[in-house]
Design a protein around this motif. Structure first.
Motif, mmCIF file in Angstrom:
data_model
loop_
_atom_site.group_PDB
_atom_site.id
_atom_site.type_symbol
_atom_site.label_atom_id
_atom_site.label_comp_id
_atom_site.label_asym_id
_atom_site.label_seq_id
_atom_site.Cartn_x
_atom_site.Cartn_y
_atom_site.Cartn_z
ATOM 1 N N ALA A 187 -0.137 22.432 -6.629
ATOM 2 C CA ALA A 187 -0.775 22.666 -5.345
ATOM 3 C C ALA A 187 -0.669 21.501 -4.382
ATOM 4 O O ALA A 187 -1.107 21.613 -3.270
ATOM 5 C CB ALA A 187 -2.255 23.009 -5.556
ATOM 6 N N ARG A 188 -0.127 20.342 -4.812
ATOM 7 C CA ARG A 188 -0.037 19.238 -3.857
ATOM 8 C C ARG A 188 1.320 18.571 -3.947
ATOM 9 O O ARG A 188 1.883 18.409 -5.014
ATOM 10 C CB ARG A 188 -1.117 18.194 -4.130
ATOM 11 N N PRO A 189 1.901 18.158 -2.847
ATOM 12 C CA PRO A 189 3.120 17.350 -2.905
ATOM 13 C C PRO A 189 2.747 15.928 -3.267
ATOM 14 O O PRO A 189 1.712 15.433 -2.872
ATOM 15 C CB PRO A 189 3.666 17.436 -1.466
ATOM 16 N N ASP A 190 3.615 15.279 -3.999
ATOM 17 C CA ASP A 190 3.347 13.893 -4.373
ATOM 18 C C ASP A 190 3.783 12.995 -3.216
ATOM 19 O O ASP A 190 4.899 12.489 -3.163
ATOM 20 C CB ASP A 190 4.122 13.554 -5.648
ATOM 21 N N LEU A 191 2.876 12.824 -2.261
ATOM 22 C CA LEU A 191 3.234 12.129 -1.031
ATOM 23 C C LEU A 191 3.637 10.688 -1.281
ATOM 24 O O LEU A 191 4.510 10.154 -0.604
ATOM 25 C CB LEU A 191 2.051 12.178 -0.048
ATOM 26 N N ALA A 192 3.006 10.062 -2.241
ATOM 27 C CA ALA A 192 3.372 8.660 -2.511
ATOM 28 C C ALA A 192 4.829 8.558 -2.916
ATOM 29 O O ALA A 192 5.553 7.664 -2.475
ATOM 30 C CB ALA A 192 2.463 8.092 -3.599
ATOM 31 N N ALA A 193 5.275 9.484 -3.753
ATOM 32 C CA ALA A 193 6.677 9.457 -4.178
ATOM 33 C C ALA A 193 7.601 9.777 -3.014
ATOM 34 O O ALA A 193 8.665 9.175 -2.864
ATOM 35 C CB ALA A 193 6.901 10.445 -5.314
ATOM 36 N N GLN A 194 7.183 10.701 -2.172
ATOM 37 C CA GLN A 194 8.017 11.048 -1.030
ATOM 38 C C GLN A 194 8.197 9.845 -0.109
ATOM 39 O O GLN A 194 9.260 9.612 0.445
ATOM 40 C CB GLN A 194 7.386 12.205 -0.254
ATOM 41 N N GLN A 195 7.166 9.062 0.088
ATOM 42 C CA GLN A 195 7.263 7.893 0.956
ATOM 43 C C GLN A 195 8.243 6.870 0.401
ATOM 44 O O GLN A 195 8.780 6.053 1.139
ATOM 45 C CB GLN A 195 5.885 7.264 1.145
ATOM 46 N N ARG A 196 8.489 6.926 -0.915
ATOM 47 C CA ARG A 196 9.400 5.966 -1.534
ATOM 48 C C ARG A 196 10.795 6.553 -1.707
ATOM 49 O O ARG A 196 11.633 5.986 -2.365
ATOM 50 C CB ARG A 196 8.828 5.506 -2.867
ATOM 51 N N MET A 197 11.040 7.746 -1.150
ATOM 52 C CA MET A 197 12.386 8.284 -1.167
ATOM 53 C C MET A 197 13.257 7.479 -0.204
ATOM 54 O O MET A 197 12.764 6.747 0.644
ATOM 55 C CB MET A 197 12.379 9.761 -0.784
ATOM 56 N N VAL A 198 14.562 7.685 -0.328
ATOM 57 C CA VAL A 198 15.479 6.888 0.469
ATOM 58 C C VAL A 198 15.305 7.154 1.956
ATOM 59 O O VAL A 198 15.509 6.276 2.792
ATOM 60 C CB VAL A 198 16.927 7.153 0.008
ATOM 61 N N ASP A 199 14.959 8.392 2.338
ATOM 62 C CA ASP A 199 14.705 8.709 3.735
ATOM 63 C C ASP A 199 13.908 10.010 3.801
ATOM 64 O O ASP A 199 13.387 10.476 2.798
ATOM 65 C CB ASP A 199 16.016 8.812 4.527
ATOM 66 N N GLU A 255 0.840 -1.191 0.000
ATOM 67 C CA GLU A 255 0.000 0.000 0.000
ATOM 68 C C GLU A 255 0.884 1.253 0.000
ATOM 69 O O GLU A 255 1.804 1.381 0.803
ATOM 70 C CB GLU A 255 -0.900 0.002 1.228
ATOM 71 N N GLY A 256 0.613 2.153 -0.901
ATOM 72 C CA GLY A 256 1.426 3.353 -1.043
ATOM 73 C C GLY A 256 2.530 3.215 -2.062
ATOM 74 O O GLY A 256 3.128 4.208 -2.474
ATOM 75 N N GLY A 257 2.817 1.982 -2.507
ATOM 76 C CA GLY A 257 3.865 1.748 -3.504
ATOM 77 C C GLY A 257 3.330 1.025 -4.720
ATOM 78 O O GLY A 257 4.031 0.241 -5.354
ATOM 79 N N GLU A 258 2.065 1.294 -5.080
ATOM 80 C CA GLU A 258 1.420 0.588 -6.185
ATOM 81 C C GLU A 258 2.067 0.951 -7.518
ATOM 82 O O GLU A 258 2.495 2.089 -7.741
ATOM 83 C CB GLU A 258 -0.076 0.934 -6.236
ATOM 84 N N SER A 259 2.125 -0.025 -8.406
ATOM 85 C CA SER A 259 2.635 0.231 -9.747
ATOM 86 C C SER A 259 1.594 1.002 -10.548
ATOM 87 O O SER A 259 0.402 1.008 -10.222
ATOM 88 C CB SER A 259 2.963 -1.087 -10.460
ATOM 89 N N ALA A 260 2.058 1.655 -11.623
ATOM 90 C CA ALA A 260 1.145 2.441 -12.453
ATOM 91 C C ALA A 260 0.054 1.561 -13.063
ATOM 92 O O ALA A 260 -1.116 1.936 -13.107
ATOM 93 C CB ALA A 260 1.935 3.148 -13.559
ATOM 94 N N MET A 261 0.433 0.349 -13.512
ATOM 95 C CA MET A 261 -0.548 -0.520 -14.155
ATOM 96 C C MET A 261 -1.607 -0.987 -13.162
ATOM 97 O O MET A 261 -2.771 -1.160 -13.527
ATOM 98 C CB MET A 261 0.150 -1.726 -14.789
ATOM 99 N N PHE A 262 -1.227 -1.195 -11.910
ATOM 100 C CA PHE A 262 -2.208 -1.586 -10.897
ATOM 101 C C PHE A 262 -3.247 -0.480 -10.718
ATOM 102 O O PHE A 262 -4.460 -0.731 -10.717
ATOM 103 C CB PHE A 262 -1.489 -1.868 -9.577
ATOM 104 N N LYS A 263 -2.781 0.749 -10.602
ATOM 105 C CA LYS A 263 -3.702 1.872 -10.386
ATOM 106 C C LYS A 263 -4.602 2.103 -11.592
ATOM 107 O O LYS A 263 -5.749 2.520 -11.440
ATOM 108 C CB LYS A 263 -2.906 3.132 -10.045
#
Length: 750
Positions: free
Chosen positions: A350-362, A323-331
């Motif tokens: 107007a919005r930060p891409d929170l999903a991408a931020q959660q997948r950053m290294v830290d 959850e939060g790391g779904e592939s593009a094809m899944f979505k």
């Protein structure tokens, strides 16, 4: 890249180990082994873990590989997408990692063949090469019985590699096979083997090479096997998508259907795990973030068990994601998908891409050290100026952080747009020196000015300021214009930067915050489309630019001196449609082919220019425009805009229609973003556009049949379009409407 193999021990059981594969062995797969290949992009913002199963590998080896994949997934925080790859049925994404192809080799570690030696010539093997886009080469019996008329075969005798091209093989297959042969020569023979090519059916033209082949294979028989298709069309219909809740009950695997298409995101509960089945063509596993540790660990095994229970082929594609790391094809298989934390409101940014931020290294809370290239050497940057980058410089940014109690490093190489070639070269050279100083530990990331990745923005905590030119070197004299204008984009410390733009009114955009610095004052301009978060970040970064008091200027209430500093009033981007929120998407490339007897569109993963197939039509989907690429007879590659994309409910119009004499066939396609795409262009090298003389300054009644008088520019060839309007078609459609109309009036097309 690791190979998971079994090593016989002195006791009666098998001990499974994971051993690294040397670089010269990349792309070589022993059929008796299993392999694990992690792929990390942009400093861990996107992570895929592939595990490959050889057709003769044991169940124990396959199980061991699955365990290692699960452990690696947990070590990386559960964000990677896991892919199960089966020999001969690998996904396009996996194949794309090996541009020169995959080589299947007999045996495995248990048979003693466990590595690829360099500069060893006591080799005798025959490789059967198949594929036009992604090549595979399989070791087969060294005999004419293995040959057929449609494929390509490499006879490898150590000091020589003879390529035999089947009479029915095509030019692209031959080219791919040559690249594979060269790759074998360079990596396994140290570049010392000779390569020769024999054209099947014309063997008499290559007597010396045929002498090598007949010495090994004997005389060539009069007839060889007929050609076989490279791939068979997948007849499975992906429009039958079902979602299942999978769990264990008293030791039994329970599969409970939840819903069929159309699927909605609210069906997925964070405390459970689910399987999404595309009628057997692929199986995707979704792990809720609150699911039990046992459920998450068993997700992959349950997917394999599900495939067996459904009697699907063992080669069925499997993806496992959290959850939060779904592939593009899944979505894309859901009616709509909303990222957690996504907000409504105006503003393109107007919005930060929170999903991408959660997948950053830290979380970007590590330590930073910055160097600038000066006189081709490293010069430490004053920490008080960290985050200030000049377009005439190159910088090295070392970011250090802790993971699992171990110190990790990322080395960013930032290249200014106006840096010299020598400085860019020195930047790469000095990066190697720093890498060596840290024993090769840093992950190196090349950053081009204006294309900074999200993690790079985050480590400067909303204080990233990019000057168009000049240098940050102490004592250097930089140009000091009367006014400097900076565009601020971002809504938090994790995603904000200010970039210098030309100091003129046309650079403004109603969606953003701008900083205008003059000799006497600093203005903070708020566009009507920006939101509160953007204003806060604009004010914060303005303190980096200037210590002067800031005068806040609201769009539409600018004082006269504001416009004077910008050289006078001028139109700028203020189209209301720019104020609506638009999702960010990565471009996608598709190959269109009827080679199998059916028209098929196949996505090309990890693509670059070399993936453009001159014998097919290629579609590049940028989510704003779809462009096609094809080669006209005797001409160069062409890529006119093929489609205009409209939201559902809008009336599609032809983007580049055919000439009146050419019938137009409406096409109804559906892209994953749920927009209608209609009317294909029929332009070609023979020319089917309308002569400009029939369009310029012509009344609607005098136009050729079928020409839309409000869109005359759409009927021009690319060359005529640029000559008349002074801009490319793509840049033209990015202009505000008033500017488009102004150009059309000057060209006589309004």
């Amino acid at each position: 890249w690791f190979r998971c193999n079994s090593i016989p021990m002195l006791r009666s059981h098998i001990n499974m180990q994971m051993a690294p594969v040397p670089a010269q062995g990349f792309g070589n797969f022993f059929e008796g082994d299993c392999y694990i290949s992690p792929n990390i992009i942009e400093a861990c913002q996107s992570i895929d873990i592939h595990y490959w199963i050889g057709k003769t590998s044991s169940q124990d080896e396959q199980g061991s590989a699955a365990i290692y994949v699960t452990q690696l997934d947990e070590f990386l925080g559960g964000s990677p997408v896991q892919h199960r790859e089966v020999q001969g049925c690998e996904s396009p994404r996996f194949r794309s990692y090996f541009k020169n192809g995959l080589i299947y080799k007999k045996g495995g570690v248990a048979s003693g063949f466990h590595h690829v030696d360099t500069n060893v010539y006591n080799v005798l093997r025959l490789l059967h090469v198949k594929g036009r886009k992604h090549v595979t080469a399989t070791e087969v019996e060294v005999s004419w019985n293995s040959f057929n008329n449609g494929d390509i075969f490499l006879l490898d005798v150590g000091k020589a590699i003879v390529q035999w091209n089947g009479p029915q093989s095509n030019r692209r297959e031959k080219l791919k096979a040559v690249l594979l042969a060269q790759d074998i020569r360079d990596r396994e023979r140290g570049g010392r083997a000779q390569i020769g090519v024999v054209e099947g059916g014309d063997e008499r033209d290559s007597p010396e090479l045929m002498n090598v082949m007949t010495t090994v294979l004997g005389q060539k028989p009069a007839q060889l096997k007929p050609a076989t298709a490279d791939d068979q069309p997948n007849l499975a219909q992906n429009n039958s998508v079902r979602l299942y809740h999978v769990f264990e009950n008293s030791g039994n695997l329970v599969v409970q259907e939840v819903a069929t298409q159309p699927l909605t995101q609210d069906l997925l509960r964070s405390g459970d795990c689910y399987i999404l089945d595309q009628k057997g063509s692929s199986v995707m596993v979704w792990k809720g973030k609150h699911a039990s540790q046992e459920e998450r660990r068993e997700a992959l095994n349950r997917a394999v068990g599900y495939i067996k229970a459904k009697n699907y082929p063992p080669s069925t594609s499997v993806e496992v994601m959290s959850e939060g790391g779904e592939s593009a094809m899944f979505k894309h298989l859901f009616k709509s998908w909303r990222e957690k934390g996504q907000t409504q409101g105006l503003g393109l940014h107007a919005r930060p891409d929170l999903a991408a931020q959660q997948r950053m290294v830290d979380d970007a809370s590590g330590d930073i050290k910055v160097w600038r290239i000066e006189n081709l050497e490293l010069a430490e940057v004053d920490p008080s100026t960290y985050g200030q980058f000049y377009g005439g410089d190159c910088y090295l940014v070392l970011y250090s952080y802790q993971r699992s109690h171990q110190l990790q490093h990322i080395l960013y190489m930032w290249q200014g747009r106006h840096a010299t070639t020598d400085e860019i070269t020195a930047c790469a050279y000095q990066a190697v020196n720093i890498d060596n100083k840290y024993n090769g530990a840093p992950v190196q990331v090349r950053v081009v000015m204006g294309k900074e990745p999200r993690h790079f923005l985050a480590i400067f905590k909303g204080k990233l300021l990019i000057f168009e030119g000049g240098t940050g070197r102490p004592g250097a004299v930089n140009p000091n214009p009367a006014a400097r204008l900076f565009q601020v984009r971002g809504t938090s410390e994790m995603n904000t930067k200010a970039t210098e733009v030309p100091s003129r009114a046309s650079s403004l955009n109603t969606n953003d915050v701008f900083l205008l610095k003059t000799d006497h004052k600093c203005y903070l301009w708020y566009g009507k489309g920006c939101n509160g978060d953007e204003r806060v970040m604009g004010r914060a970064i303005s303190d980096v630019l200037s210590r002067q008091d800031k005068q806040v200027v609201m769009e539409g209430q600018e004082p006269a001196e504001f416009w004077v500093a910008l050289g006078g009033k001028a139109p700028y981007a203020s189209d209301k449609r720019l104020q609506t929120e638009e999702p960010r998407h990565s471009p996608r490339l598709f190959e269109c082919s009827n080679q199998t007897g059916q028209f098929r569109m196949t996505e090309v993963d990890d693509f670059d220019q070399s993936d453009l197939d001159e014998e097919d039509v290629m579609l590049l989907d940028t989510w704003e425009e779809v462009r096609g690429s094809y080669r006209a007879p005797g001409g160069p590659m062409s890529s006119p805009p093929l489609y205009r994309v409209h939201g559902i409910g809008q009336s599609p119009k032809p983007s580049t229609p055919s000439s009146p004499s050419t019938p137009r066939t409406p096409t109804s396609l559906r892209t994953p973003s749920s927009v209608s795409v209609a009317w294909s262009s029929q332009s070609s090298g023979s020319g089917t556009y309308v002569n400009p003389k029939l369009l310029i300054n012509q009344d609607p009644s005098d136009l050729p049949d079928g020409v839309d008088p409000t869109q005359k520019e759409d009927y021009l060839s690319d060359v005529d379009f640029e000559n008349l309007l002074g801009t490319t078609r793509l840049d033209f459609h990015r202009l505000p409407k008033w500017r488009q109309n102004d150009l059309k009036k000057k060209a006589g097309l309004f």
